[in-house]
Design a protein around this motif. Sequence first.
Motif, PDB file in Angstrom:
ATOM      1  N   VAL A  35      46.951  27.098  36.183  1.00 55.07           N
ATOM      2  CA  VAL A  35      47.345  28.467  37.042  1.00 55.07           C
ATOM      3  C   VAL A  35      48.354  27.804  37.318  1.00 55.07           C
ATOM      4  O   VAL A  35      48.924  26.831  38.542  1.00 55.07           O
ATOM      5  CB  VAL A  35      46.210  28.844  38.948  1.00 55.07           C
ATOM      6  N   THR A  37      51.721  29.314  39.782  1.00 57.73           N
ATOM      7  CA  THR A  37      52.337  30.004  41.084  1.00 57.73           C
ATOM      8  C   THR A  37      53.358  30.230  41.206  1.00 57.73           C
ATOM      9  O   THR A  37      54.363  28.345  40.336  1.00 57.73           O
ATOM     10  CB  THR A  37      51.032  29.123  42.116  1.00 57.73           C
ATOM     11  N   GLY A  42      54.458  32.445  47.015  1.00 59.61           N
ATOM     12  CA  GLY A  42      52.869  31.970  46.585  1.00 59.61           C
ATOM     13  C   GLY A  42      52.093  32.584  45.493  1.00 59.61           C
ATOM     14  O   GLY A  42      50.865  32.288  45.270  1.00 59.61           O
ATOM     15  N   ASP A  43      52.365  33.700  44.829  1.00 61.49           N
ATOM     16  CA  ASP A  43      51.774  34.407  44.040  1.00 61.49           C
ATOM     17  C   ASP A  43      51.345  34.313  42.946  1.00 61.49           C
ATOM     18  O   ASP A  43      52.092  32.412  42.296  1.00 61.49           O
ATOM     19  CB  ASP A  43      52.661  36.107  43.381  1.00 61.49           C
ATOM     20  N   VAL A  44      50.016  34.243  42.326  1.00 61.09           N
ATOM     21  CA  VAL A  44      49.633  33.800  41.261  1.00 61.09           C
ATOM     22  C   VAL A  44      50.058  34.681  39.861  1.00 61.09           C
ATOM     23  O   VAL A  44      50.508  35.843  39.884  1.00 61.09           O
ATOM     24  CB  VAL A  44      47.996  33.764  40.777  1.00 61.09           C
ATOM     25  N   VAL A  47      47.607  32.774  34.125  1.00 59.83           N
ATOM     26  CA  VAL A  47      47.035  31.703  33.229  1.00 59.83           C
ATOM     27  C   VAL A  47      46.153  31.577  32.481  1.00 59.83           C
ATOM     28  O   VAL A  47      46.671  32.468  31.405  1.00 59.83           O
ATOM     29  CB  VAL A  47      45.225  32.327  33.981  1.00 59.83           C
ATOM     30  N   TRP A 100      46.933  23.069  38.158  1.00 55.39           N
ATOM     31  CA  TRP A 100      47.837  23.846  39.437  1.00 55.39           C
ATOM     32  C   TRP A 100      48.683  23.632  39.179  1.00 55.39           C
ATOM     33  O   TRP A 100      49.106  22.802  39.984  1.00 55.39           O
ATOM     34  CB  TRP A 100      46.881  24.686  40.876  1.00 55.39           C
ATOM     35  N   ARG A 114      56.735  42.037  33.334  1.00 54.62           N
ATOM     36  CA  ARG A 114      56.862  42.048  35.417  1.00 54.62           C
ATOM     37  C   ARG A 114      56.927  40.106  35.872  1.00 54.62           C
ATOM     38  O   ARG A 114      56.546  39.683  34.689  1.00 54.62           O
ATOM     39  CB  ARG A 114      55.339  42.040  35.714  1.00 54.62           C
ATOM     40  N   CYS A 117      51.392  38.579  36.074  1.00 54.97           N
ATOM     41  CA  CYS A 117      50.703  39.128  35.090  1.00 54.97           C
ATOM     42  C   CYS A 117      49.759  39.765  35.795  1.00 54.97           C
ATOM     43  O   CYS A 117      49.015  40.120  35.467  1.00 54.97           O
ATOM     44  CB  CYS A 117      49.971  38.195  34.068  1.00 54.97           C
ATOM     45  N   PHE A 118      49.784  38.948  36.890  1.00 57.44           N
ATOM     46  CA  PHE A 118      48.611  39.712  36.995  1.00 57.44           C
ATOM     47  C   PHE A 118      49.238  41.539  38.715  1.00 57.44           C
ATOM     48  O   PHE A 118      48.889  41.206  39.682  1.00 57.44           O
ATOM     49  CB  PHE A 118      48.154  38.751  38.797  1.00 57.44           C
ATOM     50  N   TYR A 119      49.396  42.211  37.622  1.00 52.73           N
ATOM     51  CA  TYR A 119      50.070  43.655  38.344  1.00 52.73           C
ATOM     52  C   TYR A 119      49.757  44.623  38.857  1.00 52.73           C
ATOM     53  O   TYR A 119      50.089  45.815  38.955  1.00 52.73           O
ATOM     54  CB  TYR A 119      51.158  43.766  37.352  1.00 52.73           C
ATOM     55  N   ARG A 135      50.803  47.251  40.771  1.00 52.56           N
ATOM     56  CA  ARG A 135      51.092  46.647  41.745  1.00 52.56           C
ATOM     57  C   ARG A 135      52.755  46.265  41.785  1.00 52.56           C
ATOM     58  O   ARG A 135      53.575  46.639  42.260  1.00 52.56           O
ATOM     59  CB  ARG A 135      50.279  45.598  42.758  1.00 52.56           C
TER      60      ARG A 135
ATOM     61  N   ARG B  91      43.098  41.733  41.805  1.00 59.47           N
ATOM     62  CA  ARG B  91      44.319  41.558  40.865  1.00 59.47           C
ATOM     63  C   ARG B  91      43.005  41.529  38.935  1.00 59.47           C
ATOM     64  O   ARG B  91      42.938  40.319  39.514  1.00 59.47           O
ATOM     65  CB  ARG B  91      45.259  41.179  41.009  1.00 59.47           C
ATOM     66  N   VAL B  92      44.008  42.046  38.975  1.00 58.62           N
ATOM     67  CA  VAL B  92      43.366  41.632  37.575  1.00 58.62           C
ATOM     68  C   VAL B  92      44.697  41.351  36.220  1.00 58.62           C
ATOM     69  O   VAL B  92      45.772  41.692  36.676  1.00 58.62           O
ATOM     70  CB  VAL B  92      42.364  42.803  36.343  1.00 58.62           C
ATOM     71  N   ASP B  93      45.230  40.553  35.436  1.00 59.22           N
ATOM     72  CA  ASP B  93      46.012  40.270  34.698  1.00 59.22           C
ATOM     73  C   ASP B  93      45.641  40.699  33.343  1.00 59.22           C
ATOM     74  O   ASP B  93      45.204  41.631  33.300  1.00 59.22           O
ATOM     75  CB  ASP B  93      45.988  38.474  34.296  1.00 59.22           C
ATOM     76  N   CYS B  94      47.107  41.358  32.582  1.00 59.12           N
ATOM     77  CA  CYS B  94      47.544  42.223  31.441  1.00 59.12           C
ATOM     78  C   CYS B  94      46.632  41.918  30.479  1.00 59.12           C
ATOM     79  O   CYS B  94      46.150  42.978  30.503  1.00 59.12           O
ATOM     80  CB  CYS B  94      49.370  41.525  30.842  1.00 59.12           C
ATOM     81  N   TRP B 100      42.187  36.571  39.759  1.00 58.72           N
ATOM     82  CA  TRP B 100      42.990  36.494  40.552  1.00 58.72           C
ATOM     83  C   TRP B 100      42.263  37.554  41.461  1.00 58.72           C
ATOM     84  O   TRP B 100      43.114  38.274  42.660  1.00 58.72           O
ATOM     85  CB  TRP B 100      44.662  36.371  40.850  1.00 58.72           C
ATOM     86  N   PHE B 118      42.408  21.437  44.854  1.00 57.63           N
ATOM     87  CA  PHE B 118      43.335  20.941  43.419  1.00 57.63           C
ATOM     88  C   PHE B 118      44.228  19.752  45.760  1.00 57.63           C
ATOM     89  O   PHE B 118      44.887  19.558  45.804  1.00 57.63           O
ATOM     90  CB  PHE B 118      44.184  22.017  43.772  1.00 57.63           C
TER      91      PHE B 118
END
Lengths: 150, 150
Positions: A35, A37, A42-44, A47, A100, A114, A117-119, A135, B91-94, B100, B118
């Motif tokens: 993962v 970030t 701090g956003d992911v 992955v 991480w 973007r 990837c979690f948009y 988002r 959230r969901v990724d691409c 997430w 972690f």
Amino acid sequence: MSEKKPFATPGAATELEEGVALAPRFGADGLVTCVATDAASGDVLMVAHMNAEALAKTIASGEAWYFSRSRGALWRKGETSGHTQRVVEMRVDCDQDAVWIKVEQVAGACHTGRRSCFYRAVPLGKPGTVKLEFRGERIFDPKRVYPKKD
Amino acid sequence: MSEKKPFATPGAATELEEGVALAPRFGADGLVTCVATDAASGDVLMVAHMNAEALAKTIASGEAWYFSRSRGALWRKGETSGHTQRVVEMRVDCDQDAVWIKVEQVAGACHTGRRSCFYRAVPLGKPGTVKLEFRGERIFDPKRVYPKKD
């Protein structure tokens, strides 16, 4: 996988969880989950996966390397796009099958243009069909950054 | 997997990446990866997996449900420990093979007694054997929280 064994062999749970040896539990496919970030927000960001070589290169260089499952190849993040990830900190989880990394991301992590990837958000607690909500804005044009596929 | 198909079937890349339909790409094992971060600190708390039922229950209830690969069972986070996760945002990724969730974590996410799984850092750029560095303190006693395993 190469013949090199850069890491300790995973042992008993107590050692895995409370020891100081990095003994990654690579799956049957030779990979651990990673993962990434954003060190600032701090956003992911993404992955992805690392094999032993990607993990070793990331640790040695402080730049993120991954293993692409779709391409079956080692991959330095940003080698095509220039959107590299400098690793500020790396952590490993209790049972050592995930890492991480907090990274300084150049431009955006996502191949769609973007930052992350979690948009898309998944609305919660609403009955019926889920409708994703966008988002993240595009911050670069993927057509200009990535070479055309055939 | 059950017969219920609560989500759309994954389609072409453009639809997966730019569409508003949640069409999770469950792996051959029927799972997607889920990253849970602390809604307050932004720290990654844990990486786990969800099958379609766990994902549907999480979306419907706003509480985190997972699928335990080791136990082969659906699992509501905190059902034994009381250390539940209320989902603030999902959230969901691409390519829709990872989700997430930002959560409000009761006590700690890790079965070892720490806030986050972690709790060990991997030093970067140092040649030779990697020696993990502990970062997270124990905040609860796992022996008091989890029932003994035979």
